[in-house]
Design a protein around this motif. Structure first.
Motif, PDB file in Angstrom:
ATOM      1  N   LEU A  53       0.835  -1.203   0.000  1.00  0.00           N
ATOM      2  CA  LEU A  53       0.000   0.000   0.000  1.00  0.00           C
ATOM      3  C   LEU A  53       0.872   1.256   0.000  1.00  0.00           C
ATOM      4  O   LEU A  53       0.596   2.209  -0.739  1.00  0.00           O
ATOM      5  CB  LEU A  53      -0.920  -0.002   1.228  1.00  0.00           C
ATOM      6  CG  LEU A  53      -1.819   1.231   1.398  1.00  0.00           C
ATOM      7  CD1 LEU A  53      -2.859   1.292   0.281  1.00  0.00           C
ATOM      8  CD2 LEU A  53      -2.508   1.217   2.764  1.00  0.00           C
TER       9      LEU A  53
ATOM     10  N   HIS B  72       1.386   4.212  -3.097  1.00  0.00           N
ATOM     11  CA  HIS B  72       1.131   5.651  -2.928  1.00  0.00           C
ATOM     12  C   HIS B  72       2.414   6.456  -2.718  1.00  0.00           C
ATOM     13  O   HIS B  72       2.366   7.587  -2.231  1.00  0.00           O
ATOM     14  CB  HIS B  72       0.170   5.864  -1.751  1.00  0.00           C
ATOM     15  CG  HIS B  72      -1.218   5.340  -2.006  1.00  0.00           C
ATOM     16  ND1 HIS B  72      -2.157   6.060  -2.695  1.00  0.00           N
ATOM     17  CD2 HIS B  72      -1.801   4.151  -1.689  1.00  0.00           C
ATOM     18  CE1 HIS B  72      -3.288   5.350  -2.771  1.00  0.00           C
ATOM     19  NE2 HIS B  72      -3.093   4.194  -2.176  1.00  0.00           N
TER      20      HIS B  72
ATOM     21  N   ASP C 187       4.781  11.319   7.700  1.00  0.00           N
ATOM     22  CA  ASP C 187       3.831  10.585   6.858  1.00  0.00           C
ATOM     23  C   ASP C 187       2.773   9.834   7.659  1.00  0.00           C
ATOM     24  O   ASP C 187       1.928   9.153   7.075  1.00  0.00           O
ATOM     25  CB  ASP C 187       4.576   9.591   5.957  1.00  0.00           C
ATOM     26  CG  ASP C 187       5.405  10.280   4.883  1.00  0.00           C
ATOM     27  OD1 ASP C 187       4.965  11.338   4.406  1.00  0.00           O
ATOM     28  OD2 ASP C 187       6.473   9.750   4.516  1.00  0.00           O
TER      29      ASP C 187
ATOM     30  N   THR D 130      -0.809  10.830   6.761  1.00  0.00           N
ATOM     31  CA  THR D 130      -1.117  10.392   5.397  1.00  0.00           C
ATOM     32  C   THR D 130      -1.437   8.903   5.363  1.00  0.00           C
ATOM     33  O   THR D 130      -2.422   8.478   4.749  1.00  0.00           O
ATOM     34  CB  THR D 130       0.076  10.675   4.454  1.00  0.00           C
ATOM     35  OG1 THR D 130       0.324  12.078   4.425  1.00  0.00           O
ATOM     36  CG2 THR D 130      -0.217  10.180   3.043  1.00  0.00           C
ATOM     37  N   VAL D 131      -0.607   8.113   6.024  1.00  0.00           N
ATOM     38  CA  VAL D 131      -0.821   6.665   6.036  1.00  0.00           C
ATOM     39  C   VAL D 131      -2.086   6.310   6.813  1.00  0.00           C
ATOM     40  O   VAL D 131      -2.825   5.395   6.431  1.00  0.00           O
ATOM     41  CB  VAL D 131       0.410   5.947   6.630  1.00  0.00           C
ATOM     42  CG1 VAL D 131       0.163   4.440   6.722  1.00  0.00           C
ATOM     43  CG2 VAL D 131       1.645   6.220   5.773  1.00  0.00           C
TER      44      VAL D 131
ATOM     45  N   GLU E  92      -4.779   8.016   6.891  1.00  0.00           N
ATOM     46  CA  GLU E  92      -5.871   8.290   5.958  1.00  0.00           C
ATOM     47  C   GLU E  92      -5.959   7.217   4.882  1.00  0.00           C
ATOM     48  O   GLU E  92      -7.058   6.801   4.486  1.00  0.00           O
ATOM     49  CB  GLU E  92      -5.679   9.662   5.313  1.00  0.00           C
ATOM     50  CG  GLU E  92      -5.892  10.838   6.253  1.00  0.00           C
ATOM     51  CD  GLU E  92      -7.311  10.890   6.793  1.00  0.00           C
ATOM     52  OE1 GLU E  92      -8.245  10.576   6.028  1.00  0.00           O
ATOM     53  OE2 GLU E  92      -7.479  11.237   7.974  1.00  0.00           O
ATOM     54  N   LEU E  93      -4.818   6.759   4.387  1.00  0.00           N
ATOM     55  CA  LEU E  93      -4.802   5.703   3.367  1.00  0.00           C
ATOM     56  C   LEU E  93      -5.448   4.424   3.889  1.00  0.00           C
ATOM     57  O   LEU E  93      -6.255   3.792   3.196  1.00  0.00           O
ATOM     58  CB  LEU E  93      -3.364   5.414   2.923  1.00  0.00           C
ATOM     59  CG  LEU E  93      -2.675   6.469   2.063  1.00  0.00           C
ATOM     60  CD1 LEU E  93      -1.214   6.079   1.826  1.00  0.00           C
ATOM     61  CD2 LEU E  93      -3.392   6.631   0.727  1.00  0.00           C
TER      62      LEU E  93
ATOM     63  N   HIS F  31      -9.202   4.898   4.314  1.00  0.00           N
ATOM     64  CA  HIS F  31      -9.868   4.894   3.006  1.00  0.00           C
ATOM     65  C   HIS F  31      -9.986   3.467   2.476  1.00  0.00           C
ATOM     66  O   HIS F  31     -11.044   3.072   1.960  1.00  0.00           O
ATOM     67  CB  HIS F  31      -9.078   5.748   2.016  1.00  0.00           C
ATOM     68  CG  HIS F  31      -9.663   5.750   0.626  1.00  0.00           C
ATOM     69  ND1 HIS F  31     -10.822   6.433   0.323  1.00  0.00           N
ATOM     70  CD2 HIS F  31      -9.254   5.138  -0.524  1.00  0.00           C
ATOM     71  CE1 HIS F  31     -11.107   6.251  -0.963  1.00  0.00           C
ATOM     72  NE2 HIS F  31     -10.175   5.468  -1.492  1.00  0.00           N
ATOM     73  N   GLU F  32      -8.922   2.698   2.616  1.00  0.00           N
ATOM     74  CA  GLU F  32      -8.945   1.312   2.153  1.00  0.00           C
ATOM     75  C   GLU F  32      -9.948   0.494   2.967  1.00  0.00           C
ATOM     76  O   GLU F  32     -10.699  -0.317   2.415  1.00  0.00           O
ATOM     77  CB  GLU F  32      -7.552   0.698   2.276  1.00  0.00           C
ATOM     78  CG  GLU F  32      -7.465  -0.706   1.690  1.00  0.00           C
ATOM     79  CD  GLU F  32      -6.059  -1.274   1.792  1.00  0.00           C
ATOM     80  OE1 GLU F  32      -5.604  -1.527   2.928  1.00  0.00           O
ATOM     81  OE2 GLU F  32      -5.409  -1.444   0.739  1.00  0.00           O
TER      82      GLU F  32
END
Length: 221
Positions: free
Chosen positions: A23, A27, A60, A63-64, A66-67, A70-71
């Motif tokens: 993942l 990204h 990060d 950001t991670v 949120e990733l 979202h997944e």
């Protein structure tokens, strides 16, 4: 200045570490995976399972987070009705959301969806407030480590090198918050005690070495 890479998540299964790695790579998030040896644990709880730490820059973390959310949001559309969260009470589901750092992103998103289905929708604003409150709670240092301080002094005065490790842990151990911020895990008072234990252990160990080996050089038996 090159950013410091710190542990984002640890896994006992390399396949799970690789799943997160894929993942991150997808990204373009810089990372590396490190197989960790057993580290000193002041509780002496032995666990021989190898761990794989996925490390990223503290910049990060958000950001991670949120990733992963979202997944997870995409995955929960096919949630199995036998999944254990379906049997949770409203209070238990809210606890999952409140302590999201203790759960995976899938469980957090599913808990939120289940609460919404029960008429208890949590807005994005409320969720942000919950996350901020949790961060403030996690910033608090651990409760007084008086027991381990006493044990540390006993080992230190006995010349045992174990006192050195206990002192070092109390003095320098840091925790990583969900937002990537790193803070000392123990109070300043306990950290000062840990520092004293660390240096006292070194001194006592050095004195023990002198006592033990001096006869070899002086010819005394």
């Amino acid at each position: 200045m090159k950013p410091e890479f710190i542990t984002y998540k640890k896994f006992n299964d390399i396949a799970l570490a690789n799943q997160l790695s894929e993942l991150l790579e997808k990204h373009n998030v810089a990372f590396f995976v490190e197989e960790e040896a057993l580290s000193f644990d002041p509780t002496f709880a032995y666990n021989d399972t190898r761990q794989y730490a996925v490390k990223i820059s503290s910049n990060d973390f958000e950001t991670v987070n949120e990733l992963l959310l979202h997944e997870a949001n995409e995955d929960i559309t096919e949630a199995d009705k036998d999944y254990y969260l379906f049997s949770f009470t409203d209070s238990e589901l809210l606890d999952v959301i409140t302590k999201a750092d203790e759960w995976n992103a899938y469980d957090v998103q599913l808990a939120r969806k289940l609460l919404a289905a029960r008429g208890k929708t949590i807005s994005d604003e409320e969720l942000n407030a919950i996350e901020e409150k949790r961060i403030e709670e996690l910033k608090e240092p651990e409760a007084s480590q008086s027991t381990w301080i006493i044990i540390g002094y006993i080992f230190a005065l006995g010349g045992g090198i174990l006192g050195c490790f206990i002192g070092w842990h109390l003095w320098s151990y840091k925790k990583t918050l969900p937002n990537g911020e790193r803070l000392f895990n123990y109070s300043e008072k306990d950290r000062n005690q840990g520092k004293i234990i660390f240096y006292l252990s070194l001194v006592c160990f050095a004195l023990w070495l002198v006592y033990k080996f001096t006869p070899l050089f002086t010819g005394d038996n």
